[in-house]
Motif scaffolding. Structure first.
Motif, PDB file in Angstrom:
ATOM      1  N   PHE A  76     -22.976 -58.057 -14.289  1.00 45.00           N
ATOM      2  CA  PHE A  76     -21.866 -58.235 -13.359  1.00 45.00           C
ATOM      3  C   PHE A  76     -21.625 -56.968 -12.542  1.00 45.00           C
ATOM      4  N   THR A  77     -21.711 -55.809 -13.175  1.00 45.21           N
ATOM      5  CA  THR A  77     -21.507 -54.552 -12.457  1.00 45.21           C
ATOM      6  C   THR A  77     -22.597 -54.353 -11.410  1.00 45.21           C
ATOM      7  N   VAL A  78     -23.830 -54.651 -11.765  1.00 42.66           N
ATOM      8  CA  VAL A  78     -24.930 -54.517 -10.819  1.00 42.66           C
ATOM      9  C   VAL A  78     -24.736 -55.459  -9.637  1.00 42.66           C
ATOM     10  N   MET A  79     -24.288 -56.669  -9.917  1.00 46.60           N
ATOM     11  CA  MET A  79     -24.120 -57.642  -8.837  1.00 46.60           C
ATOM     12  C   MET A  79     -22.900 -57.338  -7.975  1.00 46.60           C
ATOM     13  N   LEU A  80     -21.881 -56.681  -8.524  1.00 45.11           N
ATOM     14  CA  LEU A  80     -20.663 -56.425  -7.765  1.00 45.11           C
ATOM     15  C   LEU A  80     -20.727 -55.157  -6.913  1.00 45.11           C
ATOM     16  N   VAL A  81     -21.533 -54.194  -7.310  1.00 45.04           N
ATOM     17  CA  VAL A  81     -21.574 -52.908  -6.615  1.00 45.04           C
ATOM     18  C   VAL A  81     -22.716 -52.931  -5.605  1.00 45.04           C
ATOM     19  N   LYS A  82     -22.473 -52.331  -4.436  1.00 43.39           N
ATOM     20  CA  LYS A  82     -23.500 -52.294  -3.389  1.00 43.39           C
ATOM     21  C   LYS A  82     -24.699 -51.477  -3.831  1.00 43.39           C
ATOM     22  N   ARG A  83     -25.835 -51.770  -3.223  1.00 44.59           N
ATOM     23  CA  ARG A  83     -27.071 -51.080  -3.581  1.00 44.59           C
ATOM     24  C   ARG A  83     -27.061 -49.609  -3.180  1.00 44.59           C
ATOM     25  N   ASP A  84     -26.464 -49.253  -2.051  1.00 41.34           N
ATOM     26  CA  ASP A  84     -26.537 -47.879  -1.587  1.00 41.34           C
ATOM     27  C   ASP A  84     -25.684 -46.923  -2.419  1.00 41.34           C
ATOM     28  N   VAL A  85     -24.884 -47.449  -3.340  1.00 41.37           N
ATOM     29  CA  VAL A  85     -24.060 -46.602  -4.208  1.00 41.37           C
ATOM     30  C   VAL A  85     -24.914 -45.971  -5.311  1.00 41.37           C
ATOM     31  N   TRP A  86     -25.971 -46.652  -5.747  1.00 39.73           N
ATOM     32  CA  TRP A  86     -26.780 -46.192  -6.871  1.00 39.73           C
ATOM     33  C   TRP A  86     -27.638 -45.017  -6.444  1.00 39.73           C
ATOM     34  N   LYS A  87     -27.636 -43.977  -7.255  1.00 41.14           N
ATOM     35  CA  LYS A  87     -28.473 -42.809  -7.002  1.00 41.14           C
ATOM     36  C   LYS A  87     -29.700 -42.909  -7.884  1.00 41.14           C
ATOM     37  N   THR A  88     -30.836 -42.725  -7.266  1.00 46.96           N
ATOM     38  CA  THR A  88     -32.070 -42.786  -8.035  1.00 46.96           C
ATOM     39  C   THR A  88     -32.520 -41.370  -8.367  1.00 46.96           C
TER      40      THR A  88
END
Length: 172
Positions: A76-88
């Protein structure tokens, strides 16, 4: 050699391969949803180990808590948060430092476990252990841990929903 391998050994090896490979996929997946699904598969493999150890209560607890709550919460957290927020993590030095840190942590915890003497203590085989006894201990002796777990999971859900709402408001 093959004659001495029993069914339990084969099931253990299959579960070990599934659990370890899915844990590696969970760590190395480029897509977060695939990583979360691989983590769920790894949790399911651990539940299979509990079944092999004839600890059916722990297997059901593993399925309910980790697969039913934590993995679903991650999805649910992955689906709710935008992709550009994640730092790789950068490939190279950061991954190397992470692997070295994890290896040192595993060695340190293993060393502490060996010198603590916990490996020499075995459970009493004459002890009557039933679901009722485990449930009573969970609700009487370990109730603070259950309450803390409930608060942490609730905070994670509320945090995920708050992040999703804040991003929705920012996009308007």
């Amino acid at each position: 050699m093959l004659d001495s391998i029993g069914t339990v050994d084969v099931v253990f090896l299959v579960l070990a391969v599934i659990t370890v490979l899915s844990a590696i996929v969970a760590l190395e997946a480029k897509e977060l949803v695939y990583g979360a699904m691989a983590l769920t598969t790894s949790f399911l493999g651990v539940a299979g180990f509990f079944v092999l150890l004839e600890a059916s209560f722990l297997a059901m607890l593993q399925i309910l808590v980790f697969i039913g709550a934590v993995a679903v919460l991650i999805l649910f957290t992955v689906m709710l948060v935008k992709r550009d927020v994640w730092k790789t993590a950068d490939s190279g030095s950061q991954k190397f430092v992470g692997v070295i840190t994890a290896a040192l942590l595993i060695v340190g915890i293993s060393f502490i476990g060996m010198i603590s003497g916990l490996a020499s203590r075995f459970p009493n085989p004459t002890m009557n252990l039933s679901f009722v006894n485990i449930g009573e201990q969970l609700l009487i002796q370990y109730w603070p841990a259950l309450q803390i777990l409930a608060v942490v999971l609730s905070a994670a859900v509320i945090g995920g929903l708050t992040m999703a709402k804040l991003e929705r408001d920012d996009s308007r």
